[in-house]
Scaffold this active site. Structure first.
Site, PDB file in Angstrom:
ATOM      1  CG  ASN A   9      -1.898   1.787   1.780  1.00 19.59           C
ATOM      2  OD1 ASN A   9      -1.930   2.203   0.267  1.00 19.59           O
ATOM      3  ND2 ASN A   9      -2.728   1.334   2.433  1.00 19.59           N
ATOM      4  CD1 TRP A  10       3.334   0.788  -2.913  1.00 22.73           C
ATOM      5  CD2 TRP A  10       3.559   2.142  -4.719  1.00 22.73           C
ATOM      6  NE1 TRP A  10       4.118  -0.236  -4.049  1.00 22.73           N
ATOM      7  CE2 TRP A  10       4.076   0.508  -4.736  1.00 22.73           C
ATOM      8  CE3 TRP A  10       3.368   2.605  -5.824  1.00 22.73           C
ATOM      9  CZ2 TRP A  10       5.102   0.311  -6.562  1.00 22.73           C
ATOM     10  CZ3 TRP A  10       4.602   2.884  -7.148  1.00 22.73           C
ATOM     11  CH2 TRP A  10       5.033   0.894  -6.847  1.00 22.73           C
ATOM     12  CE  LYS A  11      -0.308   3.228   4.794  1.00 22.03           C
ATOM     13  NZ  LYS A  11      -0.489   3.508   5.758  1.00 22.03           N
ATOM     14  CG  HIS A  95      -6.351   2.450   5.343  1.00 22.98           C
ATOM     15  ND1 HIS A  95      -5.137   2.884   5.615  1.00 22.98           N
ATOM     16  CD2 HIS A  95      -4.790   1.449   5.428  1.00 22.98           C
ATOM     17  CE1 HIS A  95      -4.288   2.676   6.265  1.00 22.98           C
ATOM     18  NE2 HIS A  95      -3.227   1.947   6.387  1.00 22.98           N
ATOM     19  CD  GLU A  97      -2.800   5.627   6.634  1.00 21.84           C
ATOM     20  OE1 GLU A  97      -2.583   5.407   5.532  1.00 21.84           O
ATOM     21  OE2 GLU A  97      -1.817   4.720   7.560  1.00 21.84           O
ATOM     22  CD  GLU A 165      -3.552  -2.405   7.387  1.00 25.05           C
ATOM     23  OE1 GLU A 165      -2.918  -1.939   7.160  1.00 25.05           O
ATOM     24  OE2 GLU A 165      -4.375  -1.139   7.330  1.00 25.05           O
ATOM     25  N   GLY A 171       2.501   2.545  10.528  1.00 27.68           N
ATOM     26  CA  GLY A 171       3.361   3.552   9.962  1.00 27.68           C
ATOM     27  C   GLY A 171       4.079   4.085  11.574  1.00 27.68           C
ATOM     28  CB  SER A 210       4.929  -1.516  12.268  1.00 26.49           C
ATOM     29  OG  SER A 210       4.612  -0.312  12.305  1.00 26.49           O
ATOM     30  N   GLY A 231       3.013  -1.328   4.352  1.00 24.26           N
ATOM     31  CA  GLY A 231       2.801   0.534   3.803  1.00 24.26           C
ATOM     32  C   GLY A 231       4.326   0.868   3.676  1.00 24.26           C
ATOM     33  N   GLY A 232       4.427   0.926   4.888  1.00 28.81           N
ATOM     34  CA  GLY A 232       6.106   1.631   4.755  1.00 28.81           C
ATOM     35  C   GLY A 232       7.088   0.700   4.057  1.00 28.81           C
TER      36      GLY A 232
HETATM   37  P1  PGA Z   1       2.615   0.517   7.499  1.00 27.71           P
HETATM   38  O1  PGA Z   1       1.071   0.811   6.862  1.00 27.71           O
HETATM   39  O2  PGA Z   1       3.099  -0.836   6.757  1.00 27.71           O
HETATM   40  O3  PGA Z   1       3.208   1.560   6.908  1.00 27.71           O
HETATM   41  O4  PGA Z   1       2.368   0.405   8.981  1.00 27.71           O
HETATM   42  C1  PGA Z   1       0.451  -0.457   6.710  1.00 27.71           C
HETATM   43  C2  PGA Z   1      -0.713  -0.218   6.182  1.00 27.71           C
HETATM   44  O5  PGA Z   1      -1.561   1.518   6.185  1.00 27.71           O
HETATM   45  O6  PGA Z   1      -1.556  -0.633   5.225  1.00 27.71           O
END
Ligand code: PGA
Length: 248
Positions: A9-11, A95, A97, A165, A171, A210, A231-232
């Site tokens: 997930n590149w956001k 998600h 976010e 999640e 993150g 994470s 994500g990251g």
């Molecule tokens: P993260 O994000 O791996 O940076 O914690 C995961 C996500 O939001 O899907």
């Protein structure tokens, strides 16, 4: 054995030349014989170009959101059918976010899941508790309620992916403990079977929050963890590929 789904997930990152380079690195380093199915979810602006790059690589393409309507006067939004046309097979929905930044409710997310299914996309439905909810012992109750309210009534379990999640792990560098992940995924499996019948046993439930090369193997070895939403670490090809290797 079903391959683990490792989704990046590149956001709101890597939306231009940097994203094309990242995609090229992932393609170059990916070994199709690995026990992982890769999925890249870039920003909307890169979908069409990435679809061309990913053709014949065995790597899937997904988007990060869609609208619940088929089309019409919704400035700035994107319809599930458009994602399909752009070459997506999957779409991340609900998600935390988006729930946080845009006030998305379970009912809205449920509408988006329906729209995705109608467009023949596979929704990756995200659910997870806040830190205070976990600390007060309400995590299962919160996540169970989110699942129930975000699932549309008519749903084919074979066309659904869930991502658990915990919001406080996204993150932050903090991950849920292996025991907590195992307990939540076991709980979600029971809930999926309760809502969807026997087919609920086959729905992949990803863990996200994470995930990195150092913790991926232990997390992915947990029963009922069907993969990971990254994500990251998905923004660094070496880390993303290392996580994919940890799946096998
Ligand atoms: P993260 O994000 O791996 O940076 O914690 C995961 C996500 O939001 O899907």
């Amino acid at each position: 054995m079903k391959k683990k789904l490792i989704a990046g997930n590149w956001k709101m990152n890597a939306g231009g030349a940097d994203g094309m380079a990242l995609c090229a690195e992932v393609c170059a380093g990916h070994k199709p014989q690995n026990q992982a199915q890769l999925l890249l979810c870039p920003p909307f602006t890169l979908l069409r170009e990435l679809a061309q790059k990913l053709a014949n690589t065995g790597i899937w393409l997904g988007a990060q959101d869609c609208h619940s309507a088929e089309g019409g006067a919704h400035t700035g939004d994107i319809a599930a059918t458009m994602l399909c046309e752009a070459g997506c097979s999957h779409v991340i929905l609900g998600h935390s976010e988006r729930r946080g930044d845009h006030g998305e409710s379970d009912a809205l997310v449920s509408g988006k899941v329906s729209a995705a299914l109608q467009a023949e996309l596979i929704p990756i439905l995200c659910i997870g508790e806040a830190l205070q909810q976990r600390q007060s012992g309400a995590a299962e109750q919160v996540v169970g309620a989110q699942l129930a309210a975000s699932l549309p009534e008519q749903i084919d379990p074979a066309r659904l992916v869930i991502a658990y999640e915990p919001i406080w792990a996204i993150g932050t560098g903090m991950t849920a403990s292996l025991d907590d992940i195992a307990a939540m995924h076991g709980f979600l499996r029971q809930e999926l079977i309760r809502h969807l019948g026997a087919g609920g046993a086959q729905v992949p439930v990803l863990y996200g929050g994470s995930v990195k090369p150092e913790n991926a193997a232990a997390i992915l070895a947990i029963a009922d963890v069907g993969g990971a939403l990254i994500g990251g670490a998905s923004l660094k090809s070496a880390d993303f590929l290392a996580i994919a290797r940890a799946a096998g």
